[in-house]
Design an enzyme around this catalytic site. Sequence first.
Site, PDB file in Angstrom:
ATOM      1  N   HIS A 168       0.690  -1.205   0.046  1.00  0.00           N
ATOM      2  CA  HIS A 168       0.008   0.034  -0.021  1.00  0.00           C
ATOM      3  C   HIS A 168       0.864   1.189  -0.020  1.00  0.00           C
ATOM      4  O   HIS A 168       0.331   2.272  -0.625  1.00  0.00           O
ATOM      5  CB  HIS A 168      -0.899  -0.059   1.263  1.00  0.00           C
ATOM      6  CG  HIS A 168      -1.613   1.106   1.318  1.00  0.00           C
ATOM      7  ND1 HIS A 168      -2.887   1.640   0.598  1.00  0.00           N
ATOM      8  CD2 HIS A 168      -1.560   2.405   2.153  1.00  0.00           C
ATOM      9  CE1 HIS A 168      -3.336   2.714   1.143  1.00  0.00           C
ATOM     10  NE2 HIS A 168      -2.601   3.241   2.052  1.00  0.00           N
ATOM     11  N   ASP A 169       2.078   1.197   0.960  1.00  0.00           N
ATOM     12  CA  ASP A 169       2.809   2.422   0.710  1.00  0.00           C
ATOM     13  C   ASP A 169       4.239   1.968   0.265  1.00  0.00           C
ATOM     14  O   ASP A 169       5.230   2.229   1.172  1.00  0.00           O
ATOM     15  CB  ASP A 169       2.904   2.853   2.212  1.00  0.00           C
ATOM     16  CG  ASP A 169       3.241   4.195   2.419  1.00  0.00           C
ATOM     17  OD1 ASP A 169       3.675   4.886   1.392  1.00  0.00           O
ATOM     18  OD2 ASP A 169       3.639   4.688   3.576  1.00  0.00           O
ATOM     19  N   LEU A 170       4.411   1.716  -0.900  1.00  0.00           N
ATOM     20  CA  LEU A 170       5.689   1.477  -1.556  1.00  0.00           C
ATOM     21  C   LEU A 170       6.640   2.732  -1.727  1.00  0.00           C
ATOM     22  O   LEU A 170       6.088   3.448  -2.623  1.00  0.00           O
ATOM     23  CB  LEU A 170       5.537   0.957  -2.827  1.00  0.00           C
ATOM     24  CG  LEU A 170       6.840   0.191  -3.270  1.00  0.00           C
ATOM     25  CD1 LEU A 170       7.498  -0.858  -2.591  1.00  0.00           C
ATOM     26  CD2 LEU A 170       6.473  -0.569  -4.628  1.00  0.00           C
ATOM     27  N   ASN A 174      10.315   2.379   3.089  1.00  0.00           N
ATOM     28  CA  ASN A 174       9.958   1.048   3.289  1.00  0.00           C
ATOM     29  C   ASN A 174      10.698  -0.097   2.571  1.00  0.00           C
ATOM     30  O   ASN A 174      10.358  -1.218   2.366  1.00  0.00           O
ATOM     31  CB  ASN A 174       8.538   0.927   3.106  1.00  0.00           C
ATOM     32  CG  ASN A 174       7.508   1.614   4.146  1.00  0.00           C
ATOM     33  OD1 ASN A 174       7.984   1.668   5.312  1.00  0.00           O
ATOM     34  ND2 ASN A 174       6.347   2.205   3.702  1.00  0.00           N
TER      35      ASN A 174
END
Length: 241
Positions: A168-170, A174
């Site tokens: 979801h939050d590439l 991360n």
Amino acid sequence: MAYIQQKAVESHIMLFDTGHFPVPVPKMFTGQYWKTQNAITGQATGRGTTYFFQHNKNEYVLRHYRRGGLIGKVLSDQYMYTGIEKSRAWQEFKLLQHMKNMDLNCPTPIAAMLKKTGLYYQADIISKKIPSAKDLHHILLANSLTADVWKKIGQTIAKFHHHQIYHHDLNIHNIMLGIENEVWLIDFDKCGIRQGSNWKNSNMARLKRSFEKEKRLRNIYWQLADWQILISAYNEAAMAN
């Protein structure tokens, strides 16, 4: 991984690996508890504080679930309870388990806890710390990367996508590099398994925007040529799978 067990203590529900925490208690999901044990080895701040601690010669990461955006100003860490399996902590824990079974480079889930209060719940998760790893953002603030490392990053993301793992939050916060430049993805809150391939290009576009933003704001050691190496390696690996 050792036997995974579920346990309820009053309003707390815990999911845990008995090989690491045979008899977990709710207080171990707080940074304050590990401070009293002189076990804190570091911390990171974002929406909240993530704690790194040591226990029985292992290093762990403790994260409390917090909301972002406008709703986060009202319900900073509270979520509507609609069942254990639909909770953020349970879904992330189970996804991490699944990915470890697929031999993907992600954190190992160790324990998760829900605290129910009326219609809402609060949640925490503990995972194993990736040894000697640093996130890509901090690395690029100080140094550039070789072409081989950019290729590894593209190939690793392609492997996750091959197994239909949607992040979801590439972004560059991360993605982590280990001591031998092995590539890891972290923070799988709100992530999951998605069918098809239509979402994969937008997932990579999100990552590219992350590089562009940090280049603009902090002038990281990144240029468009690095992205071309990454995305070419990603596409080659995707075609091979």
